[in-house]
Design a protein around this motif. Sequence first.
Motif, PDB file in Angstrom:
ATOM      1  N   ARG A 186      67.306  75.975  87.076  1.00 29.93           N
ATOM      2  CA  ARG A 186      68.668  76.485  87.168  1.00 29.93           C
ATOM      3  C   ARG A 186      68.902  77.140  88.525  1.00 29.93           C
ATOM      4  O   ARG A 186      67.945  77.586  89.186  1.00 29.93           O
ATOM      5  N   LEU A 187      70.161  77.213  88.898  1.00 26.53           N
ATOM      6  CA  LEU A 187      70.512  77.876  90.155  1.00 26.53           C
ATOM      7  C   LEU A 187      70.103  79.347  90.105  1.00 26.53           C
ATOM      8  O   LEU A 187      69.619  79.900  91.096  1.00 26.53           O
ATOM      9  N   THR A 188      70.273  79.980  88.957  1.00 28.18           N
ATOM     10  CA  THR A 188      69.856  81.390  88.834  1.00 28.18           C
ATOM     11  C   THR A 188      68.342  81.528  88.979  1.00 28.18           C
ATOM     12  O   THR A 188      67.855  82.542  89.482  1.00 28.18           O
ATOM     13  N   ASP A 189      67.586  80.505  88.527  1.00 25.06           N
ATOM     14  CA  ASP A 189      66.142  80.524  88.729  1.00 25.06           C
ATOM     15  C   ASP A 189      65.802  80.495  90.214  1.00 25.06           C
ATOM     16  O   ASP A 189      64.922  81.223  90.685  1.00 25.06           O
ATOM     17  N   LEU A 190      66.507  79.628  90.944  1.00 28.68           N
ATOM     18  CA  LEU A 190      66.243  79.510  92.382  1.00 28.68           C
ATOM     19  C   LEU A 190      66.614  80.794  93.117  1.00 28.68           C
ATOM     20  O   LEU A 190      65.930  81.209  94.063  1.00 28.68           O
TER      21      LEU A 190
ATOM     22  N   LEU B 241      67.411  73.024  97.532  1.00 27.50           N
ATOM     23  CA  LEU B 241      67.905  72.775  96.175  1.00 27.50           C
ATOM     24  C   LEU B 241      69.086  73.694  95.861  1.00 27.50           C
ATOM     25  O   LEU B 241      70.068  73.269  95.220  1.00 27.50           O
ATOM     26  N   SER B 242      69.005  74.941  96.305  1.00 28.92           N
ATOM     27  CA  SER B 242      70.108  75.887  96.076  1.00 28.92           C
ATOM     28  C   SER B 242      71.372  75.404  96.777  1.00 28.92           C
ATOM     29  O   SER B 242      72.480  75.486  96.208  1.00 28.92           O
ATOM     30  N   GLU B 243      71.233  74.899  97.984  1.00 25.19           N
ATOM     31  CA  GLU B 243      72.390  74.422  98.747  1.00 25.19           C
ATOM     32  C   GLU B 243      73.082  73.271  98.028  1.00 25.19           C
ATOM     33  O   GLU B 243      74.308  73.224  97.928  1.00 25.19           O
ATOM     34  N   TRP B 244      72.277  72.325  97.493  1.00 20.80           N
ATOM     35  CA  TRP B 244      72.874  71.192  96.771  1.00 20.80           C
ATOM     36  C   TRP B 244      73.593  71.692  95.524  1.00 20.80           C
ATOM     37  O   TRP B 244      74.713  71.253  95.223  1.00 20.80           O
ATOM     38  N   MET B 245      72.975  72.597  94.773  1.00 20.92           N
ATOM     39  CA  MET B 245      73.554  73.060  93.515  1.00 20.92           C
ATOM     40  C   MET B 245      74.812  73.896  93.752  1.00 20.92           C
ATOM     41  O   MET B 245      75.780  73.806  92.986  1.00 20.92           O
ATOM     42  N   GLU B 246      74.827  74.687  94.808  1.00 22.04           N
ATOM     43  CA  GLU B 246      76.022  75.480  95.121  1.00 22.04           C
ATOM     44  C   GLU B 246      77.189  74.566  95.482  1.00 22.04           C
ATOM     45  O   GLU B 246      78.335  74.833  95.099  1.00 22.04           O
ATOM     46  N   ALA B 247      76.904  73.472  96.198  1.00 24.38           N
ATOM     47  CA  ALA B 247      77.955  72.510  96.527  1.00 24.38           C
ATOM     48  C   ALA B 247      78.440  71.788  95.275  1.00 24.38           C
ATOM     49  O   ALA B 247      79.638  71.545  95.098  1.00 24.38           O
TER      50      ALA B 247
ATOM     51  N   LYS C 217      50.016  88.778 107.208  1.00 25.53           N
ATOM     52  CA  LYS C 217      48.613  88.476 106.913  1.00 25.53           C
ATOM     53  C   LYS C 217      48.396  87.001 106.585  1.00 25.53           C
ATOM     54  O   LYS C 217      47.252  86.562 106.400  1.00 25.53           O
ATOM     55  N   LEU C 218      49.497  86.241 106.458  1.00 30.08           N
ATOM     56  CA  LEU C 218      49.369  84.818 106.145  1.00 30.08           C
ATOM     57  C   LEU C 218      49.022  84.049 107.408  1.00 30.08           C
ATOM     58  O   LEU C 218      49.680  84.198 108.433  1.00 30.08           O
ATOM     59  N   LYS C 219      48.030  83.199 107.334  1.00 31.24           N
ATOM     60  CA  LYS C 219      47.581  82.439 108.479  1.00 31.24           C
ATOM     61  C   LYS C 219      47.620  80.940 108.188  1.00 31.24           C
ATOM     62  O   LYS C 219      47.522  80.524 107.046  1.00 31.24           O
ATOM     63  N   GLY C 220      47.729  80.150 109.227  1.00 36.91           N
ATOM     64  CA  GLY C 220      47.546  78.707 109.165  1.00 36.91           C
ATOM     65  C   GLY C 220      48.260  78.019 108.022  1.00 36.91           C
ATOM     66  O   GLY C 220      49.484  78.089 107.881  1.00 36.91           O
ATOM     67  N   VAL C 221      47.463  77.329 107.172  1.00 30.70           N
ATOM     68  CA  VAL C 221      47.998  76.537 106.067  1.00 30.70           C
ATOM     69  C   VAL C 221      48.819  77.387 105.115  1.00 30.70           C
ATOM     70  O   VAL C 221      49.872  76.958 104.618  1.00 30.70           O
ATOM     71  N   ASN C 222      48.366  78.609 104.831  1.00 29.39           N
ATOM     72  CA  ASN C 222      49.110  79.480 103.927  1.00 29.39           C
ATOM     73  C   ASN C 222      50.502  79.777 104.478  1.00 29.39           C
ATOM     74  O   ASN C 222      51.495  79.705 103.742  1.00 29.39           O
ATOM     75  N   ARG C 223      50.587  80.100 105.751  1.00 27.68           N
ATOM     76  CA  ARG C 223      51.876  80.430 106.367  1.00 27.68           C
ATOM     77  C   ARG C 223      52.811  79.224 106.336  1.00 27.68           C
ATOM     78  O   ARG C 223      53.996  79.336 105.992  1.00 27.68           O
ATOM     79  N   VAL C 224      52.284  78.057 106.682  1.00 32.24           N
ATOM     80  CA  VAL C 224      53.095  76.837 106.712  1.00 32.24           C
ATOM     81  C   VAL C 224      53.634  76.504 105.326  1.00 32.24           C
ATOM     82  O   VAL C 224      54.821  76.203 105.154  1.00 32.24           O
ATOM     83  N   ASN C 225      52.777  76.551 104.304  1.00 29.83           N
ATOM     84  CA  ASN C 225      53.200  76.131 102.966  1.00 29.83           C
ATOM     85  C   ASN C 225      54.117  77.136 102.293  1.00 29.83           C
ATOM     86  O   ASN C 225      55.011  76.744 101.527  1.00 29.83           O
ATOM     87  N   VAL C 226      53.941  78.419 102.549  1.00 30.70           N
ATOM     88  CA  VAL C 226      54.895  79.400 102.039  1.00 30.70           C
ATOM     89  C   VAL C 226      56.267  79.135 102.636  1.00 30.70           C
ATOM     90  O   VAL C 226      57.302  79.219 101.952  1.00 30.70           O
ATOM     91  N   GLY C 227      56.301  78.769 103.922  1.00 31.69           N
ATOM     92  CA  GLY C 227      57.565  78.403 104.554  1.00 31.69           C
ATOM     93  C   GLY C 227      58.181  77.164 103.924  1.00 31.69           C
ATOM     94  O   GLY C 227      59.405  77.080 103.752  1.00 31.69           O
ATOM     95  N   ARG C 228      57.345  76.202 103.578  1.00 32.37           N
ATOM     96  CA  ARG C 228      57.851  74.980 102.937  1.00 32.37           C
ATOM     97  C   ARG C 228      58.449  75.284 101.563  1.00 32.37           C
ATOM     98  O   ARG C 228      59.472  74.709 101.177  1.00 32.37           O
ATOM     99  N   VAL C 229      57.810  76.159 100.813  1.00 34.28           N
ATOM    100  CA  VAL C 229      58.356  76.555  99.508  1.00 34.28           C
ATOM    101  C   VAL C 229      59.735  77.185  99.698  1.00 34.28           C
ATOM    102  O   VAL C 229      60.679  76.900  98.946  1.00 34.28           O
ATOM    103  N   GLY C 230      59.872  78.023 100.723  1.00 38.06           N
ATOM    104  CA  GLY C 230      61.180  78.623 101.019  1.00 38.06           C
ATOM    105  C   GLY C 230      62.215  77.576 101.351  1.00 38.06           C
ATOM    106  O   GLY C 230      63.383  77.677 100.920  1.00 38.06           O
TER     107      GLY C 230
END
Length: 878
Positions: free
Chosen positions: A397-401, A437-443, A418-431
């Motif tokens: 749901r949009l509220t979940d996002l 998905l939020s942008e599509w649902m808001e539209a 404290k996030l380095k390398g792979v951790n920093r990159v993948n946390v950014g990807r999750v964001g």
Amino acid sequence: MASERDVDNVSRHLEKLDFHHPFTPYEVQEQFMRTVYDVLETGNGQVGILESPTGTGKSLSLICASLTWLRNHKSSRHEAALQETTKASKDEPSWVVEQLLRQKREELVRRWEDREKRLEAARLTEKALEDRVRKRRRVDENAASRRTVDDEEAEWLLDDPDDRGGGSQDPLSGLSKESREILTKVGLGGWKGRDAAADEGEEPLEEGIKVRASTWSHVKVKVLSQFIAELRRPTFPSSLPTSMAQERKSKSEAVKLLPLSSRQKLCINPSVSRLGSVQAINDRCAELQQPKSGKKCQFVPRDELLSQTNEFRDTSLASLPDIEDLHQLGRSLAVCPYYASRTALPGAEIITLPYPLLLQKSARDALGIKLEGNIVIIDEAHNIMDAVASVHAADIRLTDLTRAKGMLGVYVRRFGKKLKGVNRVNVGRVGRVIAGLSEWMEAAMKVKQEHGIVDPNDLTRHKGIDQINMFELIQYIQESKLAFKIESYVAHVESENDPKGASKSATPVLHTLVSFLAALTNLSSEGRIFYEKTTGPAADMKLSYLLLSPTHAFSSIASSARAVVLAGGTMSPFDDYTNHLFPSLPFPKITTLSCGHVIPPENLCVWTLASTRPGAPEFEFSFQKRGDRGMITQLGMAIVNACSIVPDGVVVFFPSYGYLDEVVKVWQQQQPSQGQNSQSIWSRLEARKALFREEKGGSSDQVLGEYTQAILGGDGGTSKTKGALLLSVVGGKMSEGINFSDRLGRCVMVVGLPYPNIASPDWKAKIEYIESATYTQLTDGGTMGKEEARGKAKQASRDFYENACMRAVNQSIGRAIRHRGDYAAIVLIDRRFGSERIRSKLPGWIQGGMRPGGQEKGLGGLMGALGSFFRGRKAAEG
């Protein structure tokens, strides 16, 4: 002619077979058990689709047939192994062969006797084990639930990827080397640790072929307990060859059952089980097994718990436990039942598990469940296709996002530097995924349509989601336990800021997101994504993934098992199972059976009410016509008249909650009358029966309790009352899993045909998929012309749509007759029930109870039939 003789020999063999049924079986039970046995004996991917009405002892018949076959098969297998020894030694002197055979026999008997003695000892100490719960080291819930990690970073900071253990498909995923060795030592994985086990004086005997039993309702402890109660009734012969069993006077052998379940049901560590959601419990459990974990779970099998783990294995195999029993056994022994139950797998004959654990290959792998060469029995299988779709469904749901975005922000503000390398990159990807998905649902919230189908390419175009390797991202989230770490940290922060009002992250939104992302990676011609929005103060948008066909998802089961048996009380119509679960299976590999009922013919009266009188407008509760107020009024009067004749309980099923509301509204209005004392239909119904109504979202238990009280009174059923009328809904809570036996259901009425809403996006997509898939299948190879194929494809989709309706009808009808002495009338109110096409999709026993001429005789004919039927039953009761 040779094949015919073979068939005759098999038939004669099955006729003479003793199924060890604890009672004298009815003829339909004998027929059912012979069919199950034949499917298992044929093997080689054989499939049985079997229907036996509720009240005919279906579950007990399944148990007797499958375990009789299993014991016979094991006995024959042992005998064959001895024969092979003779053949392999044919060049040796006869005395050498005799000596070798004697040694083999003695070894087999010794191992069998050792195991049976050990299990018998476990049975004798079971009560002492229960007493030990109060005396033995207990789980300190208060201490275990307190946080034991002083350094927050050690608990919530993402680990270096190089230090993580992968292998999520490993049945011992996350366990330390020590724990793996202990589980192997006591028998996991085909008793490969036999030598080590022998050193402990525990020499197990592995069972070969196993029965994997699953039921839609096995997630409910009550249903599994009922299954176990049935399992305790029969006694089965020894699995030793007949001659050896007679020598040892081994007339019987106890059944070895193991019920498997998830960590959520079995975890005894309070700091883990309190997390609530399955995903959070799984992640925290795995986290506690990591080498760098601040404090490992004290209940996981290890050297200090070797004797307890052995005791858990033997007691579970000796006692026919349910899930609650395994949980309590683990608590009393202070050993993890989720992992310790793995040690009992090789020695079990029957393994029960709920649908979700059977239908997902990843879940089977995590449990160490192998289907190859084994038997799969699915009871209550009428819902199997819905279950497959449910297991693979996902939504967000949009509220979940919005919540997930906020949680990610809280986490990054604390640990971002404290996030380095792979951790920093993948946390950014999750964001980025959350933002896209939020942008599509808001539209989409701004469009007029309230629901529709989503193009996955359009969905992933926002914020460059389509440039992210989703497989790698999901694997990273699962291995790093990112969702669990973020949600548990945010819950910690919220509890510190507001100890009383903080929720414990009751909605695991990041885990929900991961499930939806996994569905995105599984997109194929068999799946679709839908959107649905709600307006008003609680405006929201939901994206849902729906599996349109169960074929591919079920294929790994059908192709692996020796045999698959689908059994249910109302499996009719059968076409959907053959067409959509096993479409490529050759016809000879599928056996179907629809058993009759155990009740005598005079205990059933089935009537089709097409109109109130000859020449009057017919009842047709189609979507276009069912709003006709005159027809609704005539329906009410028909029910009023029936209630004046039918004793005790009457249950009326309507197509939907919305239509039930519409009907009740008309009935409650004052009716035109020639006299001065005009009464509404609702008032007339209340004058004849105590009136109850199923409400959408209401408590079915409360309504059922009040309905039962109104019929049976306060003396358990001896008092005479005017009875009660229950207005319910096909597909609602009252139409499945609730028994209206004896006085609770002397008459069941079904109003109209409850077709699904064909205008809904999901049903549109299902119909289109079936048409397309059928057309492609028929035209491949050029064996059929396009026009003919197109016509057959459309008919296939219509049949699927109609079958869904009739399965729901059949489930509702099956609520009434629950045992041999029961009796009831079934009234089908709609002219379409008189067509041959619809009647052919009713269970055979319902078709057999159909009274002739009902289509033309109207309400007068129905009243005469009901009067005669209930007078006859009253006379028979004395």
